[in-house]
Design an enzyme around this catalytic site. Structure first.
Site, PDB file in Angstrom:
ATOM      1  N   HIS A 223     -56.732 -28.950 -13.891  1.00  0.00           N
ATOM      2  CA  HIS A 223     -58.089 -29.315 -13.451  1.00  0.00           C
ATOM      3  C   HIS A 223     -58.788 -28.068 -12.933  1.00  0.00           C
ATOM      4  O   HIS A 223     -58.662 -27.721 -11.760  1.00  0.00           O
ATOM      5  CB  HIS A 223     -57.990 -30.393 -12.366  1.00  0.00           C
ATOM      6  CG  HIS A 223     -59.314 -30.916 -11.877  1.00  0.00           C
ATOM      7  ND1 HIS A 223     -59.446 -32.100 -11.186  1.00  0.00           N
ATOM      8  CD2 HIS A 223     -60.574 -30.418 -11.973  1.00  0.00           C
ATOM      9  CE1 HIS A 223     -60.718 -32.303 -10.869  1.00  0.00           C
ATOM     10  NE2 HIS A 223     -61.430 -31.270 -11.333  1.00  0.00           N
TER      11      HIS A 223
ATOM     12  N   HIS B 231     -62.963 -37.422 -14.457  1.00  0.00           N
ATOM     13  CA  HIS B 231     -63.047 -37.402 -12.999  1.00  0.00           C
ATOM     14  C   HIS B 231     -63.293 -38.840 -12.531  1.00  0.00           C
ATOM     15  O   HIS B 231     -64.194 -39.506 -13.055  1.00  0.00           O
ATOM     16  CB  HIS B 231     -64.216 -36.535 -12.532  1.00  0.00           C
ATOM     17  CG  HIS B 231     -63.977 -35.056 -12.621  1.00  0.00           C
ATOM     18  ND1 HIS B 231     -63.500 -34.447 -13.747  1.00  0.00           N
ATOM     19  CD2 HIS B 231     -64.155 -34.069 -11.700  1.00  0.00           C
ATOM     20  CE1 HIS B 231     -63.394 -33.135 -13.521  1.00  0.00           C
ATOM     21  NE2 HIS B 231     -63.794 -32.881 -12.288  1.00  0.00           N
TER      22      HIS B 231
ATOM     23  N   HIS C 177     -62.578 -25.936 -13.849  1.00  0.00           N
ATOM     24  CA  HIS C 177     -63.792 -25.789 -14.666  1.00  0.00           C
ATOM     25  C   HIS C 177     -64.027 -24.300 -14.856  1.00  0.00           C
ATOM     26  O   HIS C 177     -64.236 -23.582 -13.875  1.00  0.00           O
ATOM     27  CB  HIS C 177     -64.988 -26.428 -13.957  1.00  0.00           C
ATOM     28  CG  HIS C 177     -64.752 -27.864 -13.608  1.00  0.00           C
ATOM     29  ND1 HIS C 177     -65.142 -28.900 -14.425  1.00  0.00           N
ATOM     30  CD2 HIS C 177     -64.133 -28.437 -12.546  1.00  0.00           C
ATOM     31  CE1 HIS C 177     -64.779 -30.051 -13.866  1.00  0.00           C
ATOM     32  NE2 HIS C 177     -64.169 -29.794 -12.735  1.00  0.00           N
TER      33      HIS C 177
ATOM     34  N   ASP D  92     -59.871 -26.605  -9.308  1.00  0.00           N
ATOM     35  CA  ASP D  92     -61.205 -27.168  -9.550  1.00  0.00           C
ATOM     36  C   ASP D  92     -62.235 -26.076  -9.890  1.00  0.00           C
ATOM     37  O   ASP D  92     -62.393 -25.742 -11.063  1.00  0.00           O
ATOM     38  CB  ASP D  92     -61.652 -28.009  -8.356  1.00  0.00           C
ATOM     39  CG  ASP D  92     -62.643 -29.108  -8.722  1.00  0.00           C
ATOM     40  OD1 ASP D  92     -62.953 -29.243  -9.916  1.00  0.00           O
ATOM     41  OD2 ASP D  92     -63.115 -29.835  -7.817  1.00  0.00           O
ATOM     42  N   ASP D  93     -62.950 -25.546  -8.902  1.00  0.00           N
ATOM     43  CA  ASP D  93     -63.919 -24.454  -9.118  1.00  0.00           C
ATOM     44  C   ASP D  93     -63.524 -23.298  -8.193  1.00  0.00           C
ATOM     45  O   ASP D  93     -64.124 -23.115  -7.126  1.00  0.00           O
ATOM     46  CB  ASP D  93     -65.338 -24.939  -8.791  1.00  0.00           C
ATOM     47  CG  ASP D  93     -65.782 -26.060  -9.714  1.00  0.00           C
ATOM     48  OD1 ASP D  93     -66.145 -25.779 -10.867  1.00  0.00           O
ATOM     49  OD2 ASP D  93     -65.726 -27.225  -9.279  1.00  0.00           O
TER      50      ASP D  93
ATOM     51  N   GLU E 125     -62.991 -39.321  -6.773  1.00  0.00           N
ATOM     52  CA  GLU E 125     -63.126 -38.141  -5.896  1.00  0.00           C
ATOM     53  C   GLU E 125     -63.960 -38.598  -4.694  1.00  0.00           C
ATOM     54  O   GLU E 125     -63.482 -38.675  -3.576  1.00  0.00           O
ATOM     55  CB  GLU E 125     -63.813 -36.988  -6.627  1.00  0.00           C
ATOM     56  CG  GLU E 125     -64.066 -35.769  -5.738  1.00  0.00           C
ATOM     57  CD  GLU E 125     -64.917 -34.684  -6.421  1.00  0.00           C
ATOM     58  OE1 GLU E 125     -65.499 -34.981  -7.494  1.00  0.00           O
ATOM     59  OE2 GLU E 125     -65.004 -33.570  -5.871  1.00  0.00           O
TER      60      GLU E 125
HETATM   61 ZN    ZN Z   1     -63.515 -31.052 -11.170  1.00  0.00          ZN
END
Ligand code: ZN
Length: 348
Positions: free
Chosen positions: A26, A206, A28, A287-288, A209
């Site tokens: 996961h 997703h 991006h 994630d980011d 969350e």
């Molecule tokens: Zn994400």
């Protein structure tokens, strides 16, 4: 997969977390853009940025809510114009992942962020894919791409994106669903996911969350996803927890992202241990990473320090990451062997 018993001295746990082989499921790729690279690409492409210099941009990374994050995220993406830009962005992440002993990564990309700016999808996919091929050869990192639809846009736009991407379908392994969750439930994309399923693409989304457990249910039962991205809100629904455990549906949990976006008030209160102890195939991911305070090892180190997870949990998280990945069983077994070798090396 049977968890092995390892006797790891507590003081060796941080080094073990860094050294153990792991898969990232996961991440991006647009969220890996560091300020230095944004400025370098802006200069190369003659793009003006609304930030004076690298330091001003880095200061702006201390965003206060989702919208201030998205403002910077889109400003960052605006410097990506040519195939080489997408290659350079992916390569920077892949080198960083290799340094964290990530041996397999399945990277999300958001084509609509780029096609909306007039960048051809071919430019996006070819640049990212070339970096994946080079990662295998030069870094020993197995890398693949998952195309994400932006859920705040319409299903018709998702279908258009899928059509544009299909000539390059050998260069990505699946589709996902990202961007603002609340108000955009998975079932909004039922038809396009059904089409992707017919095409033999892997499916993830997703869900859970910020959104409720109901979104996880519809990701499973309407979209028929194989993995749930985040999914931490599932803990509010015991029946859902039992379902996720029984069907061994992986959850791609992102602790530092959850902290930054206030899904949990602090890491001590993160529910990763609850998910693991309930027998769920939970994993740790970044994630980011450029925006949320750390790449893979930073996520492991901070989460373990805050929640008191043990070496046994570390083994389980790494094993789960391989079980949850879209690689064949032989490759999974090879990675588990490497994981066990690493643990044996650290045992007391
Ligand atoms: Zn994400």
């Amino acid at each position: 997969m049977i968890a092995h018993e390892f006797n790891i001295p507590a003081e060796r746990l941080p080094a073990l977390l860094c050294a153990m082989p792991k898969a990232e499921l996961h991440m991006h790729i647009e969220g890996s853009l560091e300020p230095e690279l944004i400025f370098a690409l802006a200069q190369r492409n003659g793009v003006a940025l609304p930030y004076a210099d690298v330091e001003a941009l880095r200061r702006a990374y201390a965003f206060t809510n989702l919208q201030s994050f998205l403002d910077i995220y889109y400003a960052g993406a605006s410097v990506l114009l040519k195939e080489q830009d997408f290659y350079d962005m992916a390569w920077a992440y892949l080198e960083r992942a290799a340094a964290d002993n990530v041996v397999r990564t399945e990277m999300f990309f958001d084509p609509q962020t780029h096609t909306a700016r007039g960048v051809d999808i071919q430019v996006v996919i070819e640049g990212l894919h070339r970096a994946c091929v080079d990662a295998e050869a030069k870094l020993g990192v197995s890398a693949a791409l998952i195309l994400c639809f932006l859920r705040h846009l319409s299903e018709e736009e998702a279908f258009e994106t899928l059509e544009q991407a299909l000539p390059y379908a050998t260069k990505f392994i699946g589709v996902g669903l990202d961007s603002s969750e609340v108000g955009h439930p998975p079932e909004k994309f039922a038809k396009v996911f059904a089409r992707c399923r017919e095409l033999g693409l892997h499916l993830v989304a997703h869900a859970g969350e910020e959104g409720p457990p109901a979104y996880v249910w519809s990701a499973l039962d309407v979209l028929k996803v194989e993995r749930v991205d985040h999914g931490v809100q599932s803990a509010k629904d015991p029946v859902l927890m039992a379902r996720l455990a029984k069907d061994r549906i992986p959850l791609t949990v992102c602790p530092l992202s959850n902290l930054k976006l206030c899904v949990f008030p602090d890491l001590k209160q993160h529910n990763l241990k609850t998910l693991l102890d309930a027998g769920l195939v939970a994993t740790v991911n970044s994630d980011d990473p450029a925006y949320f305070g750390g790449y893979m090892n930073e996520n492991f180190l901070q989460t373990f320090a805050a929640t008191g997870l043990t070496a046994q949990h570390a083994w389980q998280l790494a094993a789960n990451s391989f079980e949850g990945s879209f690689i064949d069983d032989a490759a999974k077994a090879r990675y588990i062997d490497r994981l066990n070798e690493t643990f044996a090396r650290f045992a007391g």
